[in-house]
Design an enzyme around this catalytic site. Structure first.
Site, short mmCIF file in Angstrom:
data_model
loop_
_atom_site.label_atom_id
_atom_site.label_comp_id
_atom_site.label_asym_id
_atom_site.label_seq_id
_atom_site.Cartn_x
_atom_site.Cartn_y
_atom_site.Cartn_z
CG PHE A 129 5.16 8.25 1.90
CD1 PHE A 129 5.82 7.08 2.40
CD2 PHE A 129 5.92 9.34 1.38
CE1 PHE A 129 7.18 6.93 2.29
CE2 PHE A 129 7.28 9.16 1.36
CZ PHE A 129 7.88 8.24 1.51
CG ASP A 201 0.39 8.88 -2.99
OD1 ASP A 201 0.87 8.19 -4.13
OD2 ASP A 201 1.30 9.45 -2.44
CE1 TYR A 226 9.82 5.37 -5.75
CE2 TYR A 226 9.83 7.35 -7.07
CZ TYR A 226 9.69 6.81 -5.77
OH TYR A 226 9.35 7.41 -4.64
CE LYS A 227 6.56 4.01 -3.91
NZ LYS A 227 7.93 3.58 -3.06
NE ARG A 375 7.61 -1.30 2.61
CZ ARG A 375 7.31 -0.31 1.74
NH1 ARG A 375 6.13 0.14 1.61
NH2 ARG A 375 8.37 -0.12 1.00
#
Length: 414
Positions: A129, A201, A226-227, A375
């Site tokens: 990322f 991560d 938050y995912k 995705r």
């Protein structure tokens, strides 16, 4: 494979996680396959937010730091989250953002290496990322001690990139584009063989796949809530530091919440003991409180059950897309091997952005990432097998009818 929608409905009826779906607010007519970007809202979150705002803040005001346990929230939530990532009590705090926590973890990892002139390289993947890379580059530049970031092009290149000059190996456990999952234990052992410290991560791992940080003998980890953990947009992230590193751990964001005696208001910083050293400034209490609503749902199941359903959902999606959309130029970029797959499936299409916009317009919400990658995230707490069947049916209709606008304006948040 489930060959009809009726088969999928029967599987849903027998699914032990199905009752948990009722604990989330999901809009009618929407198939939500983007929980790998933002998790759905737990129904409890609305009442929790109202209570914090109306009662704890509105009535009790500043006394709530003590009476409502505000001050202890980062550590208390960290202990709730810990079992999901293979951490022990007292090793995790929920605080700040993933990027800020990554900065702390990288700084802590470099400080563990001490003054070793030869070890000046942070190894990571080019496909990581971008913010992770930016933070490594920014820290290296800011320290101005000759640190550099070495990018590798594939997981197969990691071993060759490690050497006597490597200080830190920083990787995302599950790749955000492809869903590729590293063997954390094996890669950590490889890094340690070369004298490197590992930083993981877990943004696309926590709440999605079983993680055993202590079992893998990892050194540091960060992740977001938050995912898959359903903590809400921009919810505070987390940082993990194992007990064996607590005494040596230090990071440059030495705020008052990380002080050994924060209310002494001393002008000199003295770090507290344990995981509290990873804290910095005053915490966002309302956002922290909502994180607990997502964690409470996970407390009703196990990561083994979540993983079993995740693999079943993603297996079904891959099989149905390849079977029912075989006449279209779709390319699977997510590993088929279970041990290498996270909880998402990514397909390429020459007009992937336009196709995804058409899907969203018809109520199938996934997202798009360059280059040409669609995705689809599968969150077992609220994604059903019928959702998978219906999503593929919509995808097939769009592709068969070429019902997508290639000239559609770009730049929308997907």
């Amino acid at each position: 494979m489930l060959t009809t929608r009726t088969d999928c409905l029967a599987r849903d009826a027998a699914d032990p996680l199905a009752p948990l779906r009722e604990q989330f607010d999901l809009p009618a007519g929407v198939i939500y396959l983007d929980g790998n970007s933002l998790g759905a809202r737990p129904k409890a979150a609305l009442a929790r937010a109202a209570h914090v705002i109306a009662h704890e803040w509105g009535k009790d005001l500043i006394t709530s730091w003590n009476t409502a346990g505000w001050f202890d929230l980062p550590k208390r939530l960290g202990d709730k989250l810990a079992p999901l990532v293979g951490a022990r009590p007292g090793e995790v705090v929920v605080t700040d953002t993933t990027s800020v926590n990554l900065f702390k973890a990288l700084a802590g990892a470099l400080s563990l290496q001490g003054e070793q002139p030869a070890r000046k390289v942070i190894v990571t993947e080019r496909s990581n990322f971008p913010t992770d890379i930016y933070m490594a580059e920014g820290l290296s530049s800011w320290l101005d001690r000759g640190y550099q970031v070495r990018l590798v092009d594939s997981p197969d290149d990691i071993a060759a990139a490690l050497g006597d000059d490597t200080a830190v190996l920083m990787l995302t456990h599950v790749n955000y584009r492809t869903g590729y999952q590293h063997d954390m234990a094996a890669v950590t052992a490889l890094a340690h063989e070369h004298g490197a410290v590992t930083v993981w991560d877990l943004a696309h791992s926590a709440g999605a796949v079983p993680v055993d940080l202590n079992g893998a003998n990892a050194d540091f980890a960060v992740g977001c809530t938050y995912k898959y953990l359903n903590g809400g947009p921009g919810a505070p992230a987390f940082i993990w530091v194992p007990q064996r590193h607590h005494a040596q751990f230090r990071q440059p964001l030495s705020g008052w919440w990380g002080h050994a005696a924060p209310f002494a208001m001393a002008p000199a910083f003295a770090p507290t003991d344990g995981i509290g050293r990873a804290l910095c400034g005053t915490q966002p209490v309302v956002s922290l409180a909502l994180v607990e609503c997502g964690l409470d749902v996970f407390a009703q199941t196990t990561m083994a059950a979540v993983r079993e359903k995740s693999l079943a959902l993603t297996d079904l999606f891959i099989a149905l897309v390849e079977q029912r959309c075989a006449d279209h130029p779709l390319g699977l970029v997510t590993p088929r091997e279970h041990a290498r797959r996270g909880s998402q499936v990514s397909f390429t299409h020459p007009h992937g952005y336009a196709v995804m916009q058409a899907l969203i317009a018809r109520g199938v919400i996934g997202d798009y990432r360059e280059p040409a990658i669609m995705r689809f995230g599968f969150t077992p707490l609220y994604t059903s097998f019928a959702d998978v069947w219906d999503a593929v049916e919509v995808l097939k209709q769009i592709l068969d009818d070429e019902a997508y606008d290639v000239a559609a304006a770009r730049g929308a948040v997907t």
